[in-house]
Design an enzyme around this catalytic site. Sequence first.
Site, PDB file in Angstrom:
ATOM      1  N   GLY A 145       0.784  -1.437  -0.144  1.00  0.00           N
ATOM      2  CA  GLY A 145       0.079  -0.007   0.001  1.00  0.00           C
ATOM      3  C   GLY A 145       0.788   1.397  -0.074  1.00  0.00           C
ATOM      4  O   GLY A 145       0.232   2.502   0.181  1.00  0.00           O
TER       5      GLY A 145
ATOM      6  N   TRP B 151       2.087   2.938  -2.491  1.00  0.00           N
ATOM      7  CA  TRP B 151       1.572   3.846  -3.686  1.00  0.00           C
ATOM      8  C   TRP B 151       0.176   4.336  -3.135  1.00  0.00           C
ATOM      9  O   TRP B 151       0.019   5.627  -3.370  1.00  0.00           O
ATOM     10  CB  TRP B 151       1.429   3.125  -4.991  1.00  0.00           C
ATOM     11  CG  TRP B 151       3.011   3.016  -5.701  1.00  0.00           C
ATOM     12  CD1 TRP B 151       4.055   2.788  -5.081  1.00  0.00           C
ATOM     13  CD2 TRP B 151       2.989   2.768  -6.972  1.00  0.00           C
ATOM     14  NE1 TRP B 151       4.895   2.681  -5.968  1.00  0.00           N
ATOM     15  CE2 TRP B 151       4.318   2.634  -7.376  1.00  0.00           C
ATOM     16  CE3 TRP B 151       2.164   2.969  -8.104  1.00  0.00           C
ATOM     17  CZ2 TRP B 151       5.132   2.687  -8.460  1.00  0.00           C
ATOM     18  CZ3 TRP B 151       2.596   2.766  -9.523  1.00  0.00           C
ATOM     19  CH2 TRP B 151       4.077   2.760  -9.432  1.00  0.00           C
TER      20      TRP B 151
ATOM     21  N   ASP C 107      -6.028  -5.376  -5.023  1.00  0.00           N
ATOM     22  CA  ASP C 107      -4.494  -6.438  -4.865  1.00  0.00           C
ATOM     23  C   ASP C 107      -5.460  -7.588  -4.518  1.00  0.00           C
ATOM     24  O   ASP C 107      -6.408  -7.840  -4.046  1.00  0.00           O
ATOM     25  CB  ASP C 107      -3.651  -6.177  -3.955  1.00  0.00           C
ATOM     26  CG  ASP C 107      -2.373  -6.578  -4.176  1.00  0.00           C
ATOM     27  OD1 ASP C 107      -1.555  -6.057  -4.735  1.00  0.00           O
ATOM     28  OD2 ASP C 107      -2.310  -7.937  -4.075  1.00  0.00           O
TER      29      ASP C 107
ATOM     30  N   ASP D  29      -8.452 -10.420  -8.371  1.00  0.00           N
ATOM     31  CA  ASP D  29      -7.424 -10.469  -9.336  1.00  0.00           C
ATOM     32  C   ASP D  29      -7.822  -9.499 -10.496  1.00  0.00           C
ATOM     33  O   ASP D  29      -8.811  -9.575 -10.920  1.00  0.00           O
ATOM     34  CB  ASP D  29      -7.519 -11.849  -9.672  1.00  0.00           C
ATOM     35  CG  ASP D  29      -6.554 -12.448 -10.794  1.00  0.00           C
ATOM     36  OD1 ASP D  29      -5.844 -11.497 -11.581  1.00  0.00           O
ATOM     37  OD2 ASP D  29      -6.171 -13.411 -10.911  1.00  0.00           O
TER      38      ASP D  29
ATOM     39  N   ASP E   8       1.624  -1.197 -10.182  1.00  0.00           N
ATOM     40  CA  ASP E   8       2.860  -1.593 -10.108  1.00  0.00           C
ATOM     41  C   ASP E   8       2.919  -2.908  -9.739  1.00  0.00           C
ATOM     42  O   ASP E   8       3.759  -3.610  -9.049  1.00  0.00           O
ATOM     43  CB  ASP E   8       3.113  -1.120  -8.651  1.00  0.00           C
ATOM     44  CG  ASP E   8       4.635  -1.166  -8.305  1.00  0.00           C
ATOM     45  OD1 ASP E   8       5.370  -1.137  -8.987  1.00  0.00           O
ATOM     46  OD2 ASP E   8       5.132  -1.153  -7.014  1.00  0.00           O
TER      47      ASP E   8
ATOM     48  N   LYS F 181       3.999  -0.609 -14.164  1.00  0.00           N
ATOM     49  CA  LYS F 181       5.473  -1.059 -14.263  1.00  0.00           C
ATOM     50  C   LYS F 181       5.263  -2.168 -15.677  1.00  0.00           C
ATOM     51  O   LYS F 181       4.636  -2.565 -16.036  1.00  0.00           O
ATOM     52  CB  LYS F 181       5.457  -2.035 -13.024  1.00  0.00           C
ATOM     53  CG  LYS F 181       6.845  -2.545 -12.646  1.00  0.00           C
ATOM     54  CD  LYS F 181       6.856  -3.803 -11.923  1.00  0.00           C
ATOM     55  CE  LYS F 181       6.540  -3.851 -10.618  1.00  0.00           C
ATOM     56  NZ  LYS F 181       7.547  -3.327  -9.526  1.00  0.00           N
TER      57      LYS F 181
HETATM   58  N1  SAM Z   1       2.928  -0.656  -5.236  1.00  0.00           N
HETATM   59  C1  SAM Z   1       2.922  -1.452  -3.908  1.00  0.00           C
HETATM   60  C2  SAM Z   1       3.139  -0.691  -2.782  1.00  0.00           C
HETATM   61  O1  SAM Z   1       3.764   0.470  -3.104  1.00  0.00           O
HETATM   62  O2  SAM Z   1       3.153  -1.319  -1.736  1.00  0.00           O
HETATM   63  C3  SAM Z   1       3.748  -2.680  -4.343  1.00  0.00           C
HETATM   64  C4  SAM Z   1       3.094  -3.748  -5.208  1.00  0.00           C
HETATM   65  S1  SAM Z   1       3.929  -5.257  -5.117  1.00  0.00           S
HETATM   66  C5  SAM Z   1       5.510  -4.662  -6.195  1.00  0.00           C
HETATM   67  C6  SAM Z   1       3.132  -6.165  -6.456  1.00  0.00           C
HETATM   68  C7  SAM Z   1       1.801  -6.608  -6.158  1.00  0.00           C
HETATM   69  O3  SAM Z   1       0.893  -6.940  -7.224  1.00  0.00           O
HETATM   70  C8  SAM Z   1       1.791  -7.554  -5.143  1.00  0.00           C
HETATM   71  O4  SAM Z   1       1.164  -7.158  -3.747  1.00  0.00           O
HETATM   72  C9  SAM Z   1       0.896  -8.724  -5.785  1.00  0.00           C
HETATM   73  O5  SAM Z   1      -0.179  -9.213  -4.897  1.00  0.00           O
HETATM   74  C10 SAM Z   1       0.156  -7.856  -6.630  1.00  0.00           C
HETATM   75  N2  SAM Z   1      -0.281  -8.565  -7.843  1.00  0.00           N
HETATM   76  C11 SAM Z   1       0.165  -9.567  -8.980  1.00  0.00           C
HETATM   77  N3  SAM Z   1      -0.702  -9.975  -9.605  1.00  0.00           N
HETATM   78  C12 SAM Z   1      -1.957  -9.229  -9.289  1.00  0.00           C
HETATM   79  C13 SAM Z   1      -3.173  -9.611 -10.103  1.00  0.00           C
HETATM   80  N4  SAM Z   1      -3.347 -10.602 -11.058  1.00  0.00           N
HETATM   81  N5  SAM Z   1      -4.223  -9.084  -9.523  1.00  0.00           N
HETATM   82  C14 SAM Z   1      -3.874  -7.928  -8.363  1.00  0.00           C
HETATM   83  N6  SAM Z   1      -2.801  -8.063  -7.703  1.00  0.00           N
HETATM   84  C15 SAM Z   1      -1.694  -8.694  -8.355  1.00  0.00           C
END
Ligand code: SAM
Length: 303
Positions: free
Chosen positions: A53, A55, A75, A91, A116, A156
């Site tokens: 969280g 961002w 997320d 998802d 992200d 990203k």
């Molecule tokens: N921007 C976040 C922060 O600042 O705290 C960090 C994000 S982290 C690098 C990547 C996130 O992508 C993870 O929490 C993961 O659960 C989520 N993620 C990956 N695939 C996903 C999907 N299909 N749907 C939703 N979230 C997903």
Amino acid sequence: MGRTSKDKRDVYYRLAKENGWRARSAFKLLQLNEEFQLFQGVTRAVDLCAAPGSWSQVLSQKIGSQGSGHVVAVDLQAMAPLPGVLQIQGDITQLSTAKEIIRHFEGCPADLVVCDGAPDVTGLHDVDEYMQAQLLLAALNIATHVLKPGGCFVAKIFRGRDVTLIYSQLRVFFSSVLCAKPRSSRNSSIEAFAVCQGYDPPEGFLPDLTKPLLDHSYDFNQLDGPSRIIVPFVTCGDLSSYDSDRSYPLDLEDGSEYKYTPPTQPPISPPYQEACSLKKKGRLAKEICPQDCLISTMDTLPK
Ligand code: SAM
């Protein structure tokens, strides 16, 4: 390894804790904003793949201060609550999640969509890049439903072999597409951020959640002519800011004495929780993989 070791190796990890951010990623969004003024005039934003969280924290602080700020964070994983942030656990590649997000913006579109998202990296580069591209395209698809004309999309991106196709697809929807690398993102990492400004879909375009945007009939390496987009590459973040690939001494130049700071918000329901609790009880047994059985069976076969 002591608990200060990561603080030495990763200055942004340490600074995130000291500044109350949930993750070091906060600095990536802040540095992108320094370069592109992403938050200017923004009151409604979507944070896709938002956990833990940081961002969303940045967004709620930057646009929440403008009074009517509204942030929707999504997320797969549960995320501890944040003031002014509405959370959806789901998802983003699933139709049901996309519909739930879109519902919040019906009649009142968003100014900014950020993503992200990162898949669980396997180490198989082609697979990782493919999965990352699918996340980005799912995010773009959602953005085409919720963004206002002129709106901005930041996602990203893994700068892999087939990235040109993604740039070309983004360019269909935005008047400006750039690839940006904040200083807090390690040089050694393939990650960067596509910064897409000026949402301007083709005339007559009707967003459709059922149509995948990635056309697999393309030969990825054969894009040429007007289809081959080479987008500008921009590094962002003050050049005097910390280098994310360097280790720093615990006493930084500002003279203040180092004091260990615990993480701002530990994950509330991490997928590894069960493994940790089993390990504590000494009950974490290695699973027998059918392949191992096969190998041992084969080893015992008469030659
Ligand atoms: N921007 C976040 C922060 O600042 O705290 C960090 C994000 S982290 C690098 C990547 C996130 O992508 C993870 O929490 C993961 O659960 C989520 N993620 C990956 N695939 C996903 C999907 N299909 N749907 C939703 N979230 C997903």
